[in-house]
Design a protein around this motif. Structure first.
Motif, short mmCIF file in Angstrom:
data_model
loop_
_atom_site.label_atom_id
_atom_site.label_comp_id
_atom_site.label_asym_id
_atom_site.label_seq_id
_atom_site.Cartn_x
_atom_site.Cartn_y
_atom_site.Cartn_z
N LEU A 1 7.79 1.41 -0.97
CA LEU A 1 7.12 1.78 -2.04
C LEU A 1 6.05 2.66 -1.75
CD1 LEU A 1 8.00 -0.35 -5.08
CD2 LEU A 1 9.09 1.77 -4.40
N ILE A 2 5.51 3.61 -2.55
CA ILE A 2 4.15 4.29 -2.23
C ILE A 2 3.13 3.67 -2.92
CG2 ILE A 2 3.14 6.46 -2.27
CD1 ILE A 2 5.81 7.89 -2.24
N ILE A 3 2.43 2.89 -2.19
CA ILE A 3 1.08 2.00 -2.86
C ILE A 3 0.04 2.92 -2.78
CG2 ILE A 3 -0.10 -0.20 -2.63
CD1 ILE A 3 2.95 -0.67 -2.68
N PRO A 4 -0.67 2.98 -3.95
CA PRO A 4 -1.74 3.68 -4.14
C PRO A 4 -2.85 3.62 -3.19
CG PRO A 4 -1.20 2.88 -6.26
CD PRO A 4 -0.46 2.21 -5.36
N PRO A 5 -3.73 4.50 -2.68
CA PRO A 5 -4.51 4.15 -1.71
C PRO A 5 -5.80 3.68 -2.06
CG PRO A 5 -4.59 6.62 -2.24
CD PRO A 5 -3.54 5.82 -3.14
N LEU A 6 -6.56 2.76 -1.13
CA LEU A 6 -7.79 2.45 -1.49
C LEU A 6 -8.87 3.24 -0.89
CD1 LEU A 6 -7.85 -1.62 -0.66
CD2 LEU A 6 -8.30 -0.27 -2.87
#
Lengths: 450, 451
Positions: free
Chosen positions: B155-160
């Motif tokens: 899944l495309i995890i949001p970036p930090l």
């Protein structure tokens, strides 16, 4: 053939004031080009009153600039720019203009003309020349004298210079000026033959005068301060303007990079592609619009620069006044001392130091006959001195009167011109804003269609 | 410049949720803890487009999102969430509101670090309460991200936001850096909350609700650092194999990601550069107006004109400042987030390839009968399922991500264009009124001259 932006006012007009100092040069009957013979044998200032000349209005333009190569005084190859000066006379009745003269001059000849005028019209605020080398340059603009944009702006500046002289009530009647416009060959020799370089005041003397004058006219002192302030504030303004222009250029040009990247990106986007592509195009338009905007602003800067250089012309008039005043004071001083010497010789009391007195003391008293002779010489000198002082005083007052008249004229011209320049700056800003609104509105539309 | 310094216990990094005194540090802008605030912030950051057409598009897409079997259907995307806030007849769809604010500095004997206050308001049943307040530091966010990636590798995890920003950073904790990071962390949590799958992740819930000591002990339960490192090494090796057998659609996806990454990085650089140029322009302009005032002191007849020009220049200067801040609020963070996203995407591709590689290696083993092949068919079956799930998860999330990306980019640039239009309109108005006043003056003067 382009006219200068401020043309209509600058046509030659009949002079309302009398020429300075010298007796009227006599009304020559010559018309148009046949001015050469018109009575110029006078006290050394070449003026020309020319009946028929004034019936027609004259239009002057510096219409072209050309790069040339030639050999200079040291027989070395050099490249320079020559400017075409065209003079037209306008028929009063139907307003048609006819080309009467056209010749080529280079910058150094303009300089020569101006130096001549400075010597012969020290009471006039002589219009300045456009700068010799590009200064207050923001970094994208070339400082090269051969750069076409610089040459173009200089062409306009030179035309402005000629128009200013032509519209000056006194300067316009100068013969050398007339010959500048009409006599291509031999003009330099003619100017040099006037011997004006010899008549020029030495800079050293002028500097001396500045420090030693005891009773300067307060108005001139104030004027000098004003011209210093004018020079300083306009220099500062031009410097900051150049930096602002530089930054503005940066802002616009960086947006151009968007154009390229958007275009590349649009290749992989199906839905956004068209919007990106066309938005990118508008970014390019935005980035390239700054070139014209800043070119226009250079003209504004040139208008300010003219008054920067005018400050120096004002100072020149002040310096002349100081010199004359100094001369006057020296003459008065000299006269006073001679009078005292005479008095002492007559009464026998020695209060002032004189070489004669010393040698008399050392080598013996002089005879009554010798003394009489000396008194007589002194009395003659005193007489002469009093005449000279009188005429110097007269000269001084004439100078102040005429100078002040021209300064008033200059002040009004300056107020008009500067106001106009500031308004034209506002107009430029408005145009820039309108362009900006258009481009970004187009871009926004493209973005919203993505 | 730094927030209130408090000596705290050596171990704990957070303050108890209930007792937070929360005196806001001098430099940062505290966020009100009201329930509407997270929505408002989202609104500010994404700069709403009030076009009603957008609404319909989003809801259509929401229904098209074909989610994996193991995640319940939640038709929320960040923008539909916003639209819901605008149209109050549907308040129920969003049920998790998160804000990140009040950065505070903590000093211990070993280190200095910053914590952020996280306020969660929710109506979900699985949460013990409807409101939570915790303090978390950057490390905690990193942990959360790691857990999410572990649980949902494709899944495309949001970036930090980045750990450090190398250039130009003298002190780790200057105000701008903290504020930028705070905003990015806020975005991070909200994106997770809006993600149909990730929003129900257990670690996420713990992150939002646990007390400091609870979180610490929970963290220790997972696979240790060493085992995770071991996984990474294996992952790199096997992902290479996965590339060979990558299905066509993922090849396309990969190409897109590579190109997108290039372009978004360039756009990031260009945008940062524009900001810098605008700032330098602003700095010069500040000096420009006052010179005209100086000049007016020596020109009696031009005093008014010069002063008016100075006034115009100063107003344009202020307008430039506003334009700059618009750029840094709207465009720069969005573009930068997508730079980080593009790195994230490459990681996702790798993980997908790695999962496939696992399958491929077992298939290979079966084909060439390298090892004991009895259990292989069963293992292969399981792995085939795993690959299919991973691929489907990625495909669906990819579509969702792309849609969001397009909207976010579009909004960010539209906003930038709007800022520029507004800037030029302000300047135009200023100069036009100057011009009118000059012409009026002139008319007055000429009419005075007439007898």
């Amino acid at each position: 053939m382009e006219q200068a932006p401020r043309d209509p006012e600058r046509q030659l007009q009949p002079a309302p004031l009398e020429p300075l100092g010298c007796p009227d040069a006599g009304l020559g009957a010559a018309i148009g080009k046949e001015a050469a013979g018109a009575g110029e044998e006078d006290s050394g200032v070449d003026t020309m009153t020319h009946n028929n000349f004034w019936l027609k209005k004259i239009e002057i333009s510096v219409s072209e600039a050309e790069k040339r190569t030639g050999r200079n005084a040291m027989n070395m190859q050099e490249t320079y720019t020559a400017y075409l000066i065209e003079t037209r006379s306008v028929e009063h009745t139907d307003g048609q203009s006819v080309l009467t003269d056209s010749l080529w001059r280079r910058y150094s000849e303009f300089e020569l003309l101006r130096n001549y005028l400075l010597v012969y019209y020290p009471h006039i605020v002589v219009p300045p020349l456009p700068e010799k080398r590009a200064e207050f340059v923001w970094h994208k603009l070339s400082a090269d004298n051969m750069d076409p944009d610089f040459v173009e702006r200089r062409r306009i500046g030179l035309e402005n210079f000629l128009l200013r002289i032509a519209s000056h009530p006194i300067l316009c009647r100068d013969k050398i000026f007339y010959l500048f416009l009409t006599q291509e060959g031999n003009w330099k020799e003619t100017v040099n033959e006037t011997g004006f370089q010899l008549k020029a005041d030495s800079r050293l003397k002028a500097l001396n005068a500045t420090f030693r004058v005891k009773n300067p006219d307060k108005r001139f002192t104030d004027l000098k301060h004003y011209s210093d302030e004018l020079q300083s504030v306009i220099s500062h303004l031009l410097r900051v303007r150049a930096r602002v222009a530089d930054r503005l250029y940066g802002v616009y040009k960086v947006h151009g990079n968007y154009g390229r990247v958007f275009s590349e990106w649009s290749a992989i986007e199906k839905e956004m592609g068209d919007g990106l592509q066309s938005a990118g195009h508008h970014m390019d338009v935005y980035a390239s619009s700054i070139d014209d905007i800043l070119e226009d602003e250079e003209h504004y800067a040139d208008q300010l620069k003219e008054y920067l250089f005018y400050a120096e012309a004002l100072r020149a008039v002040c310096r002349k006044h100081e010199l004359m005043q100094y001369d006057l004071e020296m003459a008065a001083q000299d006269l006073a001392s001679k009078k005292q010497q005479c008095e002492e010789l007559a009464t026998g009391t020695v209060r002032t130091f004189s070489l004669k007195g010393m040698t008399t003391k050392l080598f013996g008293q002089e005879t009554p006959e010798q003394r009489e002779a000396r008194i007589k010489v002194l009395e003659e000198q005193i007489n002469e001195g009093e005449q000279q002082l009188k005429s110097k005083n007269l000269e001084g007052r004439e100078f102040v009167k005429n100078a002040w008249a021209d300064i008033e004229r200059f002040k009004e011209q300056k107020n008009r011109d500067l106001k106009e320049a500031l308004i034209s700056y506002a107009v430029m800003q408005i145009s820039m804003c309108k362009k900006g609104i258009q481009v970004w509105t187009n871009a926004k539309e493209c973005f919203s269609k993505m | 410049m730094e927030g209130e310094r408090r000596a705290s216990q050596a171990r704990s990094s957070g303050l108890p949720a209930g007792g937070a005194d929360g005196e806001s540090p001098g430099g940062s802008a505290p966020f009100p803890g009201s329930s509407g605030s997270s929505a408002l912030l989202q609104a500010e950051v994404l700069d709403l487009d009030e076009d009603e057409d957008d609404l319909e598009v989003f809801s259509k897409d929401a229904s098209l999102m074909d989610m994996n079997s193991f995640s319940p259907m939640m038709p929320t995307s960040p923008l539909s969430m916003i639209n819901q806030i605008k149209f109050e007849d549907e308040p129920d769809l969003k049920d998790l509101f998160i804000t990140v604010d009040e950065p505070e500095s903590h000093v211990t004997t070993i280190e200095t670090f910053i914590t952020y206050r996280i306020i969660t308001k929710t109506s979900r049943g699985e949460f013990d309460s409807s409101e939570f307040e915790v303090r978390r530091r950057y490390q905690d966010f990193l942990w959360l991200k790691g857990k999410l990636e572990e649980a949902h590798p494709t899944l495309i995890i949001p970036p930090l936001p980045e750990k450090f920003i190398v250039k130009g950073m003298v002190e780790r904790f200057n105000d701008d850096f903290i504020e930028t990071r705070r905003k990015a962390l806020h975005k991070f949590l909200n994106r997770i909350a809006d993600h149909p799958t990730l929003t129900f992740n257990e670690d996420f819930k713990i992150f939002l609700t646990a007390q400091a000591w609870e979180l610490s002990s929970h963290k220790k339960q997972g696979p240790g650092l060493l085992s995770r490192m071991g996984q990474t090494v294996r992952a790199v090796a096997s992902s290479m194999r996965g590339v060979k057998n990558r299905p066509e659609e993922f090849m396309e996806m990969n190409n897109f990601i590579e190109l997108f990454s290039q372009k978004i990085n360039l756009i990031d650089k260009i945008s940062q550069r524009i900001y810098k140029e605008e700032r330098e322009y602003f700095d010069e302009m500040k000096e420009y107006g006052p010179i005209h005032i100086l000049w007016s002191a020596s020109e009696e007849d031009l005093v008014d004109t010069l002063k008016d020009v100075a006034g115009c220049i100063d107003r344009c200067c202020k307008a430039t400042e506003k334009r700059m801040s618009g750029l840094s609020e709207a465009l720069l963070p969005v573009v930068h987030e997508y730079v980080l996203y593009s790195e994230m995407l490459m990681g996702v591709m790798k993980r997908r390839d790695q999962i496939q590689a696992e399958l491929d290696s077992k298939v290979e083993a079966l084909t060439y009968k390298k090892t004991d092949t009895d259990l292989l068919p069963e293992e292969i079956g399981k792995l085939e399922d795993k690959v299919e799930c991973a691929n489907n998860a990625l495909k669906a999330d990819w579509e969702r991500w792309k849609q969001n990306m397009q909207n976010d980019i579009k909004l960010a640039f539209t906003d930038m264009a709007e800022e520029n239009i507004h800037y030029y309109e302000q300047c135009l108005a200023t100069w036009e009124s100057f011009l009118t006043s000059q012409t009026n003056l002139h008319l007055e003067e000429t009419s005075e001259d007439k007898p």
